[in-house]
Design an enzyme around this catalytic site. Structure first.
Site, PDB file in Angstrom:
ATOM      1  N   PHE A  48       0.854  -1.194   0.000  1.00  0.00           N
ATOM      2  CA  PHE A  48       0.000   0.000   0.000  1.00  0.00           C
ATOM      3  C   PHE A  48       0.885   1.238   0.000  1.00  0.00           C
ATOM      4  O   PHE A  48       1.752   1.384   0.862  1.00  0.00           O
ATOM      5  CB  PHE A  48      -0.943   0.035   1.213  1.00  0.00           C
ATOM      6  CG  PHE A  48      -1.854   1.236   1.169  1.00  0.00           C
ATOM      7  CD1 PHE A  48      -2.981   1.241   0.350  1.00  0.00           C
ATOM      8  CD2 PHE A  48      -1.562   2.389   1.886  1.00  0.00           C
ATOM      9  CE1 PHE A  48      -3.814   2.360   0.271  1.00  0.00           C
ATOM     10  CE2 PHE A  48      -2.388   3.509   1.817  1.00  0.00           C
ATOM     11  CZ  PHE A  48      -3.515   3.492   1.005  1.00  0.00           C
ATOM     12  N   ASP A  71       9.169   2.567   1.731  1.00  0.00           N
ATOM     13  CA  ASP A  71       8.011   3.331   2.198  1.00  0.00           C
ATOM     14  C   ASP A  71       7.904   3.127   3.712  1.00  0.00           C
ATOM     15  O   ASP A  71       7.439   2.086   4.176  1.00  0.00           O
ATOM     16  CB  ASP A  71       6.756   2.846   1.469  1.00  0.00           C
ATOM     17  CG  ASP A  71       5.494   3.598   1.885  1.00  0.00           C
ATOM     18  OD1 ASP A  71       5.515   4.244   2.955  1.00  0.00           O
ATOM     19  OD2 ASP A  71       4.497   3.524   1.151  1.00  0.00           O
ATOM     20  N   LYS A  88       2.756   9.430   8.384  1.00  0.00           N
ATOM     21  CA  LYS A  88       1.869   9.171   9.520  1.00  0.00           C
ATOM     22  C   LYS A  88       2.386   9.649  10.881  1.00  0.00           C
ATOM     23  O   LYS A  88       1.906  10.640  11.414  1.00  0.00           O
ATOM     24  CB  LYS A  88       1.533   7.674   9.583  1.00  0.00           C
ATOM     25  CG  LYS A  88       0.552   7.250   8.490  1.00  0.00           C
ATOM     26  CD  LYS A  88       0.042   5.848   8.707  1.00  0.00           C
ATOM     27  CE  LYS A  88      -1.113   5.516   7.766  1.00  0.00           C
ATOM     28  NZ  LYS A  88      -0.724   5.007   6.451  1.00  0.00           N
TER      29      LYS A  88
END
Ligand SMILES: *Cc1c(COP(=O)(O)O)cnc(C)c1O
Length: 420
Positions: free
Chosen positions: A151, A242, A271
């Site tokens: 993702f 990532d 995040k």
């Protein structure tokens, strides 16, 4: 004015009571929402508009690193908003420089580009990889390899990078220049690099998560990542990691790649970086920094307010020993959840994760889904989040205590008992 005084005289919006029906008429229904509204938080505890308390093991999806209303974050942001909150990258921004320096001092990277989200950070990395392909690797039509079940975000390029068709369906044509390989399978990666070679169309970069978060809390394999690093070196490829979900202390190390004994050429963060204030970053080694003035930009990227948040998170990460806490509380959580898994072998296949990103993996045979368990947990006052249909994810604030972990596991046991 103190923050407490502000709370006693809140802006009108806090008094508004939206029904879900009203809400869904005014707000696009792009999310499947649970039928509660949270209005207040402190540490790892949040309260909904009916006054019900929840232990928060979601943390805004691995984002509220310091939990809710942490005094250091409140103080830093109250100070910054009274001083200067946004200018523009037309000018030097001291807070941005300081946060970049902290990241550089605490990683393998040399230089940082700031933006506002994970998808944007990955977009920046994809642009860097393409420019590197044109300028350095001399590839006219560069391909980026990514993993199945990965993702990387919801923009057009990042849904294309995401190796899951459910995020891509209906949004074709996708962005060219991406191919997919199975995760943790070195032979497949080597084959893909050899197979994708039409002269002007070759692999230029590999983009992977150190641990697949949304794809089911699947940790990267040590030998695999060391192999990937070697293959990238031998072929002159960029290795992009990532770190959007696992970076900034979540795994008990500052960056997820530290669990794998390798260094990427480029990595992205978002995040947890601002502890819940929107900020993203793309970090690279100076050897692959091919971006020139005018090549990339973001209006909000790295503004004083967001960077003050990042600096506060960084400071507390160190001053409160949150890396050690993430490691210890993570071990405690996995041990206690494993004890519950033994009680419910018909439902639970495995408990896995690093530090404070952990997943309870459901059996293929059970009728239970992650949503069933998340709902049952919510009923007993515990917030959890699915990572796909068969994995329940625990990503609490890194400030969570031993007693709160015990409480979370006890409530999880109640939830399983209620649905199982
Ligand atoms: C959440 C996430 C993203 C997307 O971040 P946004 O801030 O929602 O754009 C990208 N990559 C990973 C690994 C993520 O977990």
């Amino acid at each position: 004015m103190s923050p407490n005084a502000l709370l006693q005289d809140p802006p009108v919006v806090s008094d508004a009571h939206f029904s879900p029906e009203q809400f869904d008429r005014a707000v696009m229904t792009t999310y499947g929402r649970f039928p509660i509204a949270l209005e207040r938080g402190e540490g790892c505890r949040v309260w909904d508009t009916d006054g019900k308390a929840y232990l928060d093991c979601v943390a805004g999806i691995a984002t509220c690193t310091l939990g809710h209303a942490h005094p250091a974050l409140v103080k830093a942001l109250s100070h910054q908003i009274q001083k200067l909150h946004h200018v523009s990258n037309l000018y030097y921004i001291p807070e941005q420089g300081a946060l970049a320096q902290w990241i550089v001092d605490h990683s393998c990277g040399d230089r940082v580009f700031f933006c506002n989200s994970g998808a944007e950070a990955n977009e920046a990395a994809i642009k860097l990889a393409r420019k590197y392909a044109h300028d350095v690797q001399e590839i006219k039509r560069p391909v980026i390899l990514t993993a199945n079940a990965s993702f990387h975000g919801r923009t057009l390029a990042t849904i294309t990078a995401t190796g899951q068709t459910k995020y891509q369906k209906g949004f074709e044509p996708l962005v060219p220049g991406f191919e997919y390989v199975p995760y943790n399978d070195l032979q497949a990666l080597e084959n893909a690099i050899a197979d994708i070679d039409e002269g002007d169309r070759r692999v230029g970069a590999v983009l992977l998560e150190p641990l697949q978060g949304e794809g089911g809390v699947r940790p990267g394999d040590l030998a695999y990542f060391q192999g990937v690093r070697k293959v990238c070196d031998e072929n002159g490829l960029l290795l992009i990691l990532d770190e959007v979900q696992v970076g900034m202390g979540r795994t008990g190390k500052v960056w997820g790649y530290e669990n794998l004994g390798i260094e990427p050429d480029v990595f992205t963060s978002a995040k947890g970086l601002g502890g819940g204030i929107p900020i993203g970053a793309m970090v690279c080694k100076s050897s692959c920094d091919v971006l020139q003035p005018g090549n990339h930009a973001s209006t909000f990227g790295g503004n004083p307010f967001a960077c003050a948040a990042g600096l506060a998170v960084a400071q507390v990460l160190e001053s409160e020993g949150l890396l050690a806490n993430a490691q210890e509380r993570g071990e405690q959580l996995r041990a206690s959840l494993s004890a519950i898994a033994v009680q419910y072998p018909q439902h639970i296949a495995e408990v896995r994760g690093w530090g404070l990103i952990n997943g309870v993996v459901l059996n293929d045979e059970t009728e239970l889904t992650s949503i069933n368990i998340v709902k049952a947990a919510m009923d007993v006052g515990l917030l959890l989040v699915p990572a796909g249909p068969k994995v329940v994810r625990f990503v609490p604030p890194l400030v969570i205590t031993a007693a709160e972990i015990e409480e979370a596991v006890q409530k999880f046991g109640e939830a399983i008992a209620a649905v199982g």
